[in-house]
Enzyme design. Structure first.
Site, PDB file in Angstrom:
ATOM      1  N   ASP A   1      22.101 -32.120 -13.524  1.00  0.00           N
ATOM      2  CA  ASP A   1      22.095 -30.867 -12.954  1.00  0.00           C
ATOM      3  C   ASP A   1      23.550 -30.827 -12.437  1.00  0.00           C
ATOM      4  O   ASP A   1      24.440 -31.568 -11.909  1.00  0.00           O
ATOM      5  CB  ASP A   1      21.239 -30.710 -11.794  1.00  0.00           C
ATOM      6  CG  ASP A   1      20.557 -29.361 -11.703  1.00  0.00           C
ATOM      7  OD1 ASP A   1      21.162 -28.685 -12.069  1.00  0.00           O
ATOM      8  OD2 ASP A   1      19.736 -29.279 -10.444  1.00  0.00           O
TER       9      ASP A   1
ATOM     10  N   ARG B   1      27.371 -24.842 -11.365  1.00  0.00           N
ATOM     11  CA  ARG B   1      28.278 -25.087 -10.190  1.00  0.00           C
ATOM     12  C   ARG B   1      29.577 -25.691 -10.466  1.00  0.00           C
ATOM     13  O   ARG B   1      30.415 -25.275  -9.752  1.00  0.00           O
ATOM     14  CB  ARG B   1      27.382 -25.721  -8.955  1.00  0.00           C
ATOM     15  CG  ARG B   1      26.325 -25.156  -8.418  1.00  0.00           C
ATOM     16  CD  ARG B   1      25.370 -25.594  -7.547  1.00  0.00           C
ATOM     17  NE  ARG B   1      24.274 -26.453  -8.374  1.00  0.00           N
ATOM     18  CZ  ARG B   1      23.422 -27.245  -8.140  1.00  0.00           C
ATOM     19  NH1 ARG B   1      23.352 -27.727  -6.788  1.00  0.00           N
ATOM     20  NH2 ARG B   1      22.331 -27.489  -8.916  1.00  0.00           N
TER      21      ARG B   1
ATOM     22  N   ASN C   1      14.495 -23.535 -19.994  1.00  0.00           N
ATOM     23  CA  ASN C   1      15.935 -23.105 -20.103  1.00  0.00           C
ATOM     24  C   ASN C   1      16.251 -21.945 -20.916  1.00  0.00           C
ATOM     25  O   ASN C   1      17.114 -21.211 -21.103  1.00  0.00           O
ATOM     26  CB  ASN C   1      16.680 -24.167 -20.494  1.00  0.00           C
ATOM     27  CG  ASN C   1      17.112 -25.056 -19.382  1.00  0.00           C
ATOM     28  OD1 ASN C   1      17.267 -26.381 -19.539  1.00  0.00           O
ATOM     29  ND2 ASN C   1      16.919 -24.678 -18.020  1.00  0.00           N
TER      30      ASN C   1
END
Ligand code: FPP
Length: 235
Positions: A24, A28, A72
């Site tokens: 994960d 970001r 997803n």
């Protein structure tokens, strides 16, 4: 303080024969650099290759990664296509001399024929290798369990026991994960290995997946070895 070990000091034994990763934080990582999300996935694929290589060097027999979940598909098409593209190019360059058996966990039937054929050929060609790399792609833990029950029903099986279920999951060739690592400061399971994680140890880190390198892997392993596992019993 722990966590200053060098590669030569990290020893892995049978207690850690299967490690799984929820990779994960790619988005970001990209955002922090003002890059498109797909750049994060590209770097995430580099981290994935490095981590798999390192696990292999350490003698960890089974590695599982969560590359694409059944949820997803909700992402923008450009991002979905980028992740599928990364899998495609990875399969093209796999070194088949590495004694790694590739298994794709999940429902391949909705993937395009070209990709599905490549996945199935790689599975066939590496069938007799002794280490396992499970790549969860279009995978969901609940649908895996539903799929197992449907297979059992088609076989006419009644009085189902735990072993029947385990041997009908996509992971039937692997023992349950000893350690599940999730990066990027998220502490949830997100429909990953729901049945198999019953006695797994969990390791959560703030590190974003594209930054997860061998030092981060050693930290996770050290944390694992600092724990007592009683599997419900007492020592
Ligand atoms: C989650 O991070 C990551 C994914 C949904 C994709 C993971 C895929 C890879 C690491 C590439 C795998 C490649 C191969 C070859 C198997 P996120 O995008 O949800 O991150 P965020 O929470 O920061 O947005």
């Amino acid at each position: 303080m722990l966590f200053h070990k060098k590669a030569s000091e990290i020893k892995v034994d049978d207690r850690l024969s299967h490690i799984a990763f929820i990779m994960d934080g790619n988005g970001r990582w990209a955002k922090k650099r003002s890059l498109p999300r797909k750049a994060g996935h590209k770097q995430g694929a580099v981290a994935f290759e490095n981590v798999v290589r390192e696990c292999n060097k350490l003698g960890i027999k089974t590695v599982t990664v969560y590359a694409f979940s059944t949820e997803n598909w909700k992402r923008p098409k450009e991002e979905v296509d980028a992740i599928i593209g990364l899998l495609n190019s990875y399969i093209d360059k796999v070194d088949k001399s590495k004694d790694i058996r590739f298994i794709f966990l999940g429902n391949k039937s909705v993937l395009d024929d070209g990709l599905r054929n490549k996945m199935e050929s790689l599975e066939r060609e590496t069938l007799n290798c002794s280490n396992i790399l499970n790549i969860a792609f279009n995978y969901g833990g609940r649908s895996e369990i539903v799929n197992a029950f449907n297979e059992l029903a088609r076989e006419g099986k009644t009085d189902i026991d735990e072993n029947d279920i385990s041997t009908h999951l996509y992971t039937r060739a692997s023992k349950d994960p000893d350690l599940i690592v999730r990066t990027a400061n998220e502490c949830r399971i997100s429909n990953f290995l729901l049945w198999q994680c019953a006695y797994s140890e969990f390791y959560f880190t703030d590190t974003l997946w594209p930054d997860f390198d061998k030092k981060e892997l050693y930290k996770a392993i050290e944390s694992f070895y600092s724990r007592k596992r009683n599997f419900g019993g007492i020592k």
